[in-house]
Design a protein around this motif. Sequence first.
Motif, PDB file in Angstrom:
ATOM      1  N   THR A 116       0.830  -1.206   0.000  1.00  0.00           N
ATOM      2  CA  THR A 116       0.000   0.000   0.000  1.00  0.00           C
ATOM      3  C   THR A 116       0.864   1.256   0.000  1.00  0.00           C
ATOM      4  OG1 THR A 116      -1.782  -1.143   1.194  1.00  0.00           O
ATOM      5  CG2 THR A 116      -1.782   1.263   1.263  1.00  0.00           C
ATOM      6  N   VAL A 117       1.907   1.257   0.836  1.00  0.00           N
ATOM      7  CA  VAL A 117       2.817   2.407   0.862  1.00  0.00           C
ATOM      8  C   VAL A 117       3.544   2.536  -0.473  1.00  0.00           C
ATOM      9  CG1 VAL A 117       4.729   3.507   2.066  1.00  0.00           C
ATOM     10  CG2 VAL A 117       3.102   2.126   3.357  1.00  0.00           C
ATOM     11  N   HIS A 118       3.937   1.410  -1.052  1.00  0.00           N
ATOM     12  CA  HIS A 118       4.609   1.435  -2.353  1.00  0.00           C
ATOM     13  C   HIS A 118       3.719   2.068  -3.424  1.00  0.00           C
ATOM     14  CE1 HIS A 118       7.685  -2.020  -1.466  1.00  0.00           C
ATOM     15  NE2 HIS A 118       7.959  -0.909  -0.834  1.00  0.00           N
ATOM     16  N   PHE A 119       2.467   1.633  -3.489  1.00  0.00           N
ATOM     17  CA  PHE A 119       1.582   2.147  -4.542  1.00  0.00           C
ATOM     18  C   PHE A 119       1.175   3.592  -4.282  1.00  0.00           C
ATOM     19  CE2 PHE A 119       1.163  -2.277  -5.846  1.00  0.00           C
ATOM     20  CZ  PHE A 119       1.112  -2.138  -7.230  1.00  0.00           C
ATOM     21  N   ALA A 120       1.113   3.994  -3.022  1.00  0.00           N
ATOM     22  CA  ALA A 120       0.870   5.409  -2.738  1.00  0.00           C
ATOM     23  C   ALA A 120       2.026   6.250  -3.254  1.00  0.00           C
ATOM     24  CB  ALA A 120       0.679   5.614  -1.230  1.00  0.00           C
ATOM     25  N   THR A 121       3.254   5.755  -3.055  1.00  0.00           N
ATOM     26  CA  THR A 121       4.441   6.444  -3.561  1.00  0.00           C
ATOM     27  C   THR A 121       4.462   6.455  -5.084  1.00  0.00           C
ATOM     28  OG1 THR A 121       5.697   5.773  -1.611  1.00  0.00           O
ATOM     29  CG2 THR A 121       6.972   6.507  -3.514  1.00  0.00           C
ATOM     30  N   LEU A 122       4.082   5.342  -5.682  1.00  0.00           N
ATOM     31  CA  LEU A 122       4.027   5.267  -7.145  1.00  0.00           C
ATOM     32  C   LEU A 122       3.014   6.267  -7.696  1.00  0.00           C
ATOM     33  CD1 LEU A 122       5.091   3.765  -9.640  1.00  0.00           C
ATOM     34  CD2 LEU A 122       3.237   2.111  -9.335  1.00  0.00           C
ATOM     35  N   THR A 123       1.895   6.434  -7.006  1.00  0.00           N
ATOM     36  CA  THR A 123       0.862   7.379  -7.447  1.00  0.00           C
ATOM     37  C   THR A 123       1.378   8.814  -7.426  1.00  0.00           C
ATOM     38  OG1 THR A 123      -0.879   5.917  -6.594  1.00  0.00           O
ATOM     39  CG2 THR A 123      -1.472   8.215  -7.017  1.00  0.00           C
ATOM     40  N   THR A 124       2.007   9.210  -6.334  1.00  0.00           N
ATOM     41  CA  THR A 124       2.539  10.576  -6.276  1.00  0.00           C
ATOM     42  C   THR A 124       3.700  10.744  -7.255  1.00  0.00           C
ATOM     43  OG1 THR A 124       4.076  10.046  -4.461  1.00  0.00           O
ATOM     44  CG2 THR A 124       1.865  10.804  -3.858  1.00  0.00           C
ATOM     45  N   GLY A 125       4.445   9.655  -7.510  1.00  0.00           N
ATOM     46  CA  GLY A 125       5.528   9.713  -8.488  1.00  0.00           C
ATOM     47  C   GLY A 125       5.014   9.934  -9.896  1.00  0.00           C
ATOM     48  N   ILE A 126       3.904   9.283 -10.223  1.00  0.00           N
ATOM     49  CA  ILE A 126       3.290   9.510 -11.544  1.00  0.00           C
ATOM     50  C   ILE A 126       2.859  10.959 -11.674  1.00  0.00           C
ATOM     51  CG2 ILE A 126       1.286   8.927 -12.981  1.00  0.00           C
ATOM     52  CD1 ILE A 126       1.517   6.068 -11.903  1.00  0.00           C
ATOM     53  N   GLY A 127       2.427  11.538 -10.562  1.00  0.00           N
ATOM     54  CA  GLY A 127       2.092  12.962 -10.576  1.00  0.00           C
ATOM     55  C   GLY A 127       3.285  13.807 -10.973  1.00  0.00           C
ATOM     56  N   ALA A 128       4.481  13.417 -10.499  1.00  0.00           N
ATOM     57  CA  ALA A 128       5.700  14.144 -10.872  1.00  0.00           C
ATOM     58  C   ALA A 128       5.935  14.063 -12.376  1.00  0.00           C
ATOM     59  CB  ALA A 128       6.898  13.571 -10.120  1.00  0.00           C
TER      60      ALA A 128
END
Length: 369
Positions: free
Chosen positions: A317-329
């Motif tokens: 869950t933490v990984h995919f939350a990070t991936l989501t904000t990374g896609i925002g970048a």
Amino acid sequence: MLWFLLVCFVPAFVISTTMTIVIRRCAPQWGLVDHPAARKVHVTPTPLGGGLAIYLGMLLPLIAAQLIVLLIQQNALPASWIPEEFRIHLAGMLHRSPQLWGLLAAGTVLVLMGLLDDRFGLSWKWRLGVQFFVAISLVSTGMSASLFVSQPWVGQVVSVLWIVALINSLNFLDNMDGLSAGIGLIASVMFASIMLTLVGEPRWLVGGCLVILAGSLSGFLIHNWPPANIFMGDAGSTFIGLMLSSLTILGTFYDETMPQRHVMLAPLCILAIPLYDLCSVILIRLKEGRSPFQPDKKHFSHRLEALGLSKKHAVMTVHFATLTTGIGALLLYQVEDWQGAFLVVSLVLCVLVIVSILEMAPRPSSKEE
């Protein structure tokens, strides 16, 4: 491009995987074993020292690359070893190599300190002092963000704080199997994608270092994925934080070919979850009158486990939350004005609000379970 990615990734992956096996077998003899405790989630003694494998997985490929480039420049090796499109960058790589080796020297200091901390336990004040010393030393050599401010000291101060914050952020995240290594892998891949494909002129040196870091983390993650048979320890988490923070400073996220400066927000988007976890945990500890560096189970991953998720699902869950904000970048490079950037930043903030809600949710009682 594929050739470049493979040459950077594969050697680091192989070295890290192999050295992790060696270190796992030797760790008990070195006294590097993490025993279960009230504030820890593992229940069996687990070898430490995996951070040394991550460090070697990055160091050895860079040494080999440096030697090859030097030998080619001295005509001791044929230039045909390097594809033609990369040959024009060799002189630039050699010019910047002292800065790179200064960074690796700083990383060596943190790895050694981390191993000592894993073995004997060091005061957090002493560790924080060394971190500031390393950060100030790097910034004094010219590794500083400009931030489009006329006063250089502003960028220098922000750069020091950024390095120390990321070192501790990745260290704080190392509280569950595969968590810190996975976050580091996601961040390094995201940053490498920007450096190699989204900026006007590819940043081959910084991008290559990020790919090497990704390869080294991938090799270690094989052994650290839940249930882990080895931990990276402070030697690994602090090294990852230093590499990510320093390489984002060395890399340039904006150039004159881009319409707006909002792309400078990319690092904050990619690392939004680690930075949020760092800030929230420190505030909770200070509110409770405890040291901000006293371990506990107040992290986002611990809250998810308390809500009923397994350790593996909490980590994912933490990984995919990070991936989501990374896609925002990455999306910041697709919008042309601050209005579009505002939407991207709003998306990242919404993810952080969701994280905050999950953290504040009451733990289910035994009856509800």
